[in-house]
Write an enzyme that holds these catalytic residues in place. Structure first.
Site, mmCIF file in Angstrom:
data_model
loop_
_atom_site.group_PDB
_atom_site.id
_atom_site.type_symbol
_atom_site.label_atom_id
_atom_site.label_comp_id
_atom_site.label_asym_id
_atom_site.label_seq_id
_atom_site.Cartn_x
_atom_site.Cartn_y
_atom_site.Cartn_z
ATOM 1 N N THR A 1 0.913 -1.256 0.164
ATOM 2 C CA THR A 1 0.118 0.068 -0.108
ATOM 3 C C THR A 1 0.930 1.473 -0.161
ATOM 4 O O THR A 1 0.780 2.206 -0.689
ATOM 5 C CB THR A 1 -0.620 0.166 1.249
ATOM 6 O OG1 THR A 1 -1.715 -1.163 1.223
ATOM 7 C CG2 THR A 1 -1.795 1.110 1.151
ATOM 8 N N ALA B 1 12.203 -3.513 -5.195
ATOM 9 C CA ALA B 1 12.583 -4.744 -4.609
ATOM 10 C C ALA B 1 10.979 -5.326 -4.330
ATOM 11 O O ALA B 1 10.533 -4.432 -3.078
ATOM 12 C CB ALA B 1 13.549 -5.043 -3.698
ATOM 13 N N ARG C 1 8.404 -8.914 -3.373
ATOM 14 C CA ARG C 1 8.602 -10.301 -2.945
ATOM 15 C C ARG C 1 8.189 -11.270 -4.061
ATOM 16 O O ARG C 1 9.033 -11.869 -4.282
ATOM 17 C CB ARG C 1 7.570 -10.552 -1.931
ATOM 18 C CG ARG C 1 7.776 -12.041 -1.005
ATOM 19 C CD ARG C 1 7.315 -11.943 0.312
ATOM 20 N NE ARG C 1 7.752 -10.943 1.346
ATOM 21 C CZ ARG C 1 6.764 -10.498 2.195
ATOM 22 N NH1 ARG C 1 5.963 -11.181 2.447
ATOM 23 N NH2 ARG C 1 7.297 -9.540 3.147
ATOM 24 N N GLU D 1 9.848 9.563 9.347
ATOM 25 C CA GLU D 1 8.462 10.020 9.762
ATOM 26 C C GLU D 1 7.272 9.258 9.613
ATOM 27 O O GLU D 1 6.207 9.478 10.280
ATOM 28 C CB GLU D 1 8.467 11.429 8.682
ATOM 29 C CG GLU D 1 7.488 12.247 9.059
ATOM 30 C CD GLU D 1 7.681 13.044 10.319
ATOM 31 O OE1 GLU D 1 6.865 12.650 11.330
ATOM 32 O OE2 GLU D 1 8.232 14.128 10.455
ATOM 33 N N VAL E 1 5.534 7.219 12.427
ATOM 34 C CA VAL E 1 4.625 7.458 13.742
ATOM 35 C C VAL E 1 3.666 8.646 13.347
ATOM 36 O O VAL E 1 3.972 9.662 12.551
ATOM 37 C CB VAL E 1 5.484 8.259 14.782
ATOM 38 C CG1 VAL E 1 4.481 8.749 15.926
ATOM 39 C CG2 VAL E 1 6.589 7.463 15.273
ATOM 40 N N GLU F 1 -7.899 -4.383 10.368
ATOM 41 C CA GLU F 1 -7.350 -5.534 9.493
ATOM 42 C C GLU F 1 -8.103 -6.746 10.156
ATOM 43 O O GLU F 1 -8.617 -6.578 10.966
ATOM 44 C CB GLU F 1 -5.813 -5.797 9.950
ATOM 45 C CG GLU F 1 -4.812 -4.622 9.794
ATOM 46 C CD GLU F 1 -4.370 -4.355 8.360
ATOM 47 O OE1 GLU F 1 -4.505 -5.292 7.344
ATOM 48 O OE2 GLU F 1 -4.173 -3.223 7.876
ATOM 49 N N LYS G 1 5.079 2.931 18.472
ATOM 50 C CA LYS G 1 5.285 4.527 18.203
ATOM 51 C C LYS G 1 5.712 5.349 19.371
ATOM 52 O O LYS G 1 6.407 6.188 18.862
ATOM 53 C CB LYS G 1 3.913 5.097 17.755
ATOM 54 C CG LYS G 1 3.394 4.374 16.468
ATOM 55 C CD LYS G 1 2.008 4.698 15.979
ATOM 56 C CE LYS G 1 1.575 3.901 14.874
ATOM 57 N NZ LYS G 1 0.295 4.039 14.467
#
Lengths: 429, 429
Positions: A13, A43, A45, A129, A132, A190, A205
């Site tokens: 994503t 790169a 998978r 950056e 968090v 999820e 975080k």
């Protein structure tokens, strides 16, 4: 215009968002950076996977080692997630003299010490950056904007999924399982929501924020973490009646004696506090510095576009660093290798919900145990509603050290008049 | 540790704060920057003045030229205020190859174009975090954090004094003169509050923000500015009844056709909007980017310590830039020299308060004029309360171009039934 070569590891994503927007917003980025950010290799998978973005086939590889070995790549962006492969990639990239950009909060929280030690040894900065609070430039703000400040405290809502679920529970009087189901149906949780709802995503975080504020890496065994899974719809309603909203709150602050406390757990936040009005998937951080005073940062804490915004910001800074000849390391984590205040010694107010028999004298017994531990009661309510032959009894407790409070709760739990496991939550004071 | 030499021009409130805190927070600053920030010379107007900070007499001079000529000074900090001398100082410092840090919003708003042209020509950056919103790192966040974004809009409360006065008027039902007196008594307004209450302090800051977001300098004659002096206690109360709070709001945004609108004026903000709950001397900015979405920044917009926090942040970045050999210019304003949308063509909703005779048919006459200009009415209230033989009539107007609205108001004003100058305010939609 000079080009800076980028090697992108991961085309999920966020990786796809970064690739897409580096092209889509290319003109404005080049003008503002004074350099062209060119993705030279990606790169992944599985090379054959159908994806939402179309990168030229010849720059795609299934071997991340090719990013590290390519002399035309100056910046390696790690967006593959997970711990082991990402760690290998980042350490190898630093060894090869590449600037590193990563959004991997779990990796930094668990192995940040080694990674930043390597970076300091090589004199190469790392930018993170995106790790968090999504698109909120909080790393830059604390590291650079507040560089002249002693950070006194950070109170933050860092997990959008938990905040969405708690908001649903509050607004629609849902219990946790139903609110979670709705969050999953709407794409805000999820299929496996473990790290979100058990508090560990926010804890990772918090560890990163603490490293910026206090210059040392809090161990994952040193941070007290509790998730929202145990929060009951009852607690949300009783909290509301008492003038609070329940938030998954990360607290990082210095205590007397320069010890640092760090903890993440469901917390009752007074309704008039600005963090109480942060709803839905948004993140917010209240940072207090000795010079700047109280500041608040608010925005989307996740999602492709906000996270991409942060990765591109890091890429710009990395590119400028590289272009300057990489002489000045810049904005180093400072050298104070500090210590944590054990959670047992942290003081707070509390919310205690008991399930007790409906008989006179119960409150006296509870108050007596609290009193014997020098713990004061701020308010008590006995809301309507039987649970079998028991009734709820809710207390708001004055500031007390956590260990003393826990011991008192054990004593209360062993009373004959107490019918179920007590519910203990923290109160932001 | 390497030292970077600083020349400090001005030892007023902010200058004294910078000097004091560079010493007080020296350890943490050096550790984080990796360099020591050493004040080598201070230029003041009167050398003999008794001050709140004690700098060694031998580094104090009454000639700012000495900062520019001193080869041991790498960074010049301009905190003398005003336009002419500050402009001379900054241009001379850039010519001499010094990095410049300034908090001078009026200077940047009026002569930013020349100053940044000179900086680009010399390849030397200028840092100005303290010029906008005190301690909030908004310059850094927009310039660097949101570098990958097209900025769609900025809505901001940028003047703490005005916000304090409007908050007082709202909370204590005061009229403007009394609220101003209280603000002065409590030290939140200057003896001469002109630039605060007439909107120009906020307008200077808006011009600077627009330059970051859109890469060009809006002329002071291109920004529409109105202050809070004309806001009546009545309007505050009627706005409240209609569900709004009145704020001095700066709006900067792109319109269709890439034209930029920039205006600062009292504005009705819906109570549920996050900017409506920013009270007292605080500043807040809501920035919307195409990637990051909506973000909010909140903090103290003025005062010695917050402003010092920003100056020290700039000093750190300037020092790191210098230490890197000053090769990369870094975070340039981008090159789109754009155009403003004339205020006449800006569309908005409005609040219109009329003082009319207490007779039937008045609303019909008013509505007829609005209708003849294709302007729609969203709501109407006729609050209680006679003013002589007139009564108030308050309308909330649907979005319409400003010129058409002004023309309609002129028509309304010439009606026999309208007894006083109409009050027209913008509504944030």
């Amino acid at each position: 215009m000079d080009q800076i070569g980028i090697g992108l590891a991961g085309l999920g994503t966020v990786g796809a968002g970064v690739y897409k927007h580096l092209i889509q917003n290319r003109a404005i980025i080049s003008e503002r950076v004074g350099l062209e950010l060119a993705v030279r290799r990606i790169a992944v998978r599985s090379v054959g996977l159908v994806r939402s973005v179309h990168a030229p086939a010849e720059i795609i590889t299934s071997h991340w080692e090719e990013l590290v070995d390519d002399p035309a790549i100056e910046i390696v962006v790690e967006l593959i997630g997970g711990i082991d492969a990402a760690y290998q990639l980042i350490m190898r990239a630093l060894d090869a003299g590449k600037v590193v950009v990563t959004g991997n909060k779990a990796l930094l929280a668990e192995r940040g010490f080694e990674i930043f030690e390597k970076a300091a040894e090589k004199g190469i900065p790392i930018f993170f950056e995106a790790a968090v609070a999504g698109g909120i430039p909080i790393i830059k703000s604390i590291r650079e904007g507040f560089i002249g400040n002693h950070i006194e405290s950070i109170h933050a809502i860092l997990n959008g999924t938990s905040n969405y679920i708690l908001s649903k529970m509050t607004e629609e009087s849902l219990d946790f399982p139903e609110a979670l189901r709705q969050a999953q149906a709407e794409g805000y949780a999820e299929a496996d929501p473990t790290l979100d709802v058990n508090g560990w995503d926010a804890a990772h975080k918090a560890i990163i924020l603490a490293s910026l504020a206090y210059g040392f890496w809090i161990g994952t065994n040193q941070i007290h973490v509790a998730g929202i899974e145990t929060v009951n719809g009852l607690d949300v309603r009783f909290a509301d009646r008492l003038g609070y909203k329940i938030k998954l709150l990360a607290t990082i602050r210095t205590n007397r004696d320069d010890l640092v406390e760090a903890h993440v757990h469901p917390t009752l936040v007074p309704k008039q506090h600005v963090l109480a009005s942060v709803n839905g998937v948004f993140n917010a951080l209240m940072v207090r510095g000795d010079l700047v005073g109280d500041t608040l940062f608010y925005g989307r804490g996740a999602g492709q576009d906000p996270t991409t915004s942060s990765v591109i910001s890091d890429l710009a800074q990395a590119a400028i660093w590289y272009d300057s000849g990489g002489k000045a390391f810049g904005f180093t984590p400072h050298g104070w290798y500090g210590e944590c205040l054990p959670i047992e010694q942290v003081s707070s107010g509390y919310y205690l919900r008991l399930s007790v028999i409906d008989a006179p004298g119960v409150l006296a017994q509870v108050a007596s145990i609290l009193g014997s531990h020098q713990i004061g009661i701020s308010s008590v309510i006995q809301p309507e509603g039987h649970e079998g032959d028991a009734v709820p009894l809710v207390l708001i407790i004055h500031d007390a050290p956590f260990d003393r409070m826990r011991t008192a709760v054990q004593g209360i739990q062993s009373l004959d008049c107490v019918k179920a496991q007590p519910m203990l939550l923290w109160v932001l004071s």
